[in-house]
Design a protein around this motif. Structure first.
Motif, short mmCIF file in Angstrom:
data_model
loop_
_atom_site.label_atom_id
_atom_site.label_comp_id
_atom_site.label_asym_id
_atom_site.label_seq_id
_atom_site.Cartn_x
_atom_site.Cartn_y
_atom_site.Cartn_z
N GLY A 2 -2.20 158.97 -4.42
CA GLY A 2 -1.02 158.50 -3.70
C GLY A 2 -1.23 157.15 -3.07
O GLY A 2 -0.34 156.28 -3.09
N ALA A 3 -2.42 156.94 -2.49
CA ALA A 3 -2.72 155.65 -1.86
C ALA A 3 -2.71 154.53 -2.90
O ALA A 3 -2.21 153.43 -2.63
N TYR A 4 -3.23 154.81 -4.07
CA TYR A 4 -3.22 153.81 -5.14
C TYR A 4 -1.79 153.48 -5.56
O TYR A 4 -1.43 152.33 -5.73
N LEU A 5 -0.98 154.51 -5.71
CA LEU A 5 0.40 154.29 -6.15
C LEU A 5 1.23 153.55 -5.11
O LEU A 5 2.20 152.86 -5.46
N ARG A 6 0.85 153.65 -3.83
CA ARG A 6 1.59 152.93 -2.79
C ARG A 6 1.20 151.46 -2.67
O ARG A 6 1.87 150.68 -2.01
N LEU A 7 0.10 151.06 -3.32
CA LEU A 7 -0.31 149.66 -3.28
C LEU A 7 0.68 148.80 -4.05
O LEU A 7 1.19 149.22 -5.10
N ASP A 19 -6.30 133.73 -0.80
CA ASP A 19 -5.66 133.77 0.51
C ASP A 19 -5.28 135.19 0.95
O ASP A 19 -4.65 135.39 1.97
N THR A 20 -5.68 136.21 0.17
CA THR A 20 -5.42 137.59 0.58
C THR A 20 -6.74 138.27 0.92
O THR A 20 -7.81 137.81 0.55
N VAL A 21 -6.65 139.36 1.62
CA VAL A 21 -7.85 140.13 2.00
C VAL A 21 -8.19 141.08 0.86
O VAL A 21 -7.35 141.88 0.46
N PRO A 22 -9.43 140.99 0.33
CA PRO A 22 -9.82 141.92 -0.74
C PRO A 22 -9.81 143.36 -0.22
O PRO A 22 -10.04 143.61 0.95
N LEU A 23 -9.54 144.27 -1.11
CA LEU A 23 -9.55 145.67 -0.71
C LEU A 23 -10.96 146.12 -0.33
O LEU A 23 -11.16 146.74 0.69
N GLU A 24 -11.92 145.78 -1.17
CA GLU A 24 -13.32 146.17 -0.92
C GLU A 24 -14.21 145.36 -1.85
O GLU A 24 -14.20 145.58 -3.06
N GLY A 25 -14.93 144.42 -1.31
CA GLY A 25 -15.86 143.63 -2.11
C GLY A 25 -15.23 142.96 -3.30
O GLY A 25 -15.86 142.85 -4.34
N ARG A 30 -7.28 149.47 -8.56
CA ARG A 30 -7.61 150.20 -9.79
C ARG A 30 -9.12 150.44 -9.89
O ARG A 30 -9.55 151.54 -10.25
N ASP A 31 -9.92 149.43 -9.56
CA ASP A 31 -11.38 149.58 -9.58
C ASP A 31 -11.81 150.70 -8.64
O ASP A 31 -12.64 151.55 -9.00
N LEU A 32 -11.26 150.69 -7.44
CA LEU A 32 -11.62 151.71 -6.45
C LEU A 32 -11.17 153.10 -6.90
O LEU A 32 -11.91 154.08 -6.76
N LEU A 33 -9.97 153.18 -7.47
CA LEU A 33 -9.49 154.47 -7.96
C LEU A 33 -10.39 155.00 -9.06
O LEU A 33 -10.75 156.19 -9.07
N LEU A 34 -10.79 154.14 -9.99
CA LEU A 34 -11.67 154.58 -11.08
C LEU A 34 -13.02 155.05 -10.54
O LEU A 34 -13.56 156.05 -11.03
#
Length: 84
Positions: A2-7, A19-25, A30-34
């Protein structure tokens, strides 16, 4: 999931812009979901492996019990006795 689909799609499937904040590193949603799905898959495989091993041990225990129990009966059987 659900969190992925809300992105927003730009955060979910593409590398974040400078100029945006990376999600994680620098990883995309999609990378995080996988990665999370792979962790879940590995955990489920471990659980299944454990269940198969436990079930196999139980099956062998039942086999030994039945062999011990009914081989003794078979050894004591007299000619003309009924087989069960």
């Amino acid at each position: 999931m659900g969190a992925y689909l809300r992105l927003p799609r730009t955060r979910a499937d593409t590398v974040p812009l400078a100029d945006t904040v990376p999600l994680e590193g620098g990883k995309t949603g999609r990378d995080l979901l996988l990665e999370q799905l792979e962790l879940l898959l590995n955990a489920v495989q471990d659980i299944l492996d454990s269940a198969f091993q436990t079930g196999g041990r139980e099956l062998l225990t039942h086999q030994r019990f039945l062999e011990d129990r009914f081989q003794q009966v078979s050894a004591r059987k007299k000619p003309g006795d009924l087989d069960l």
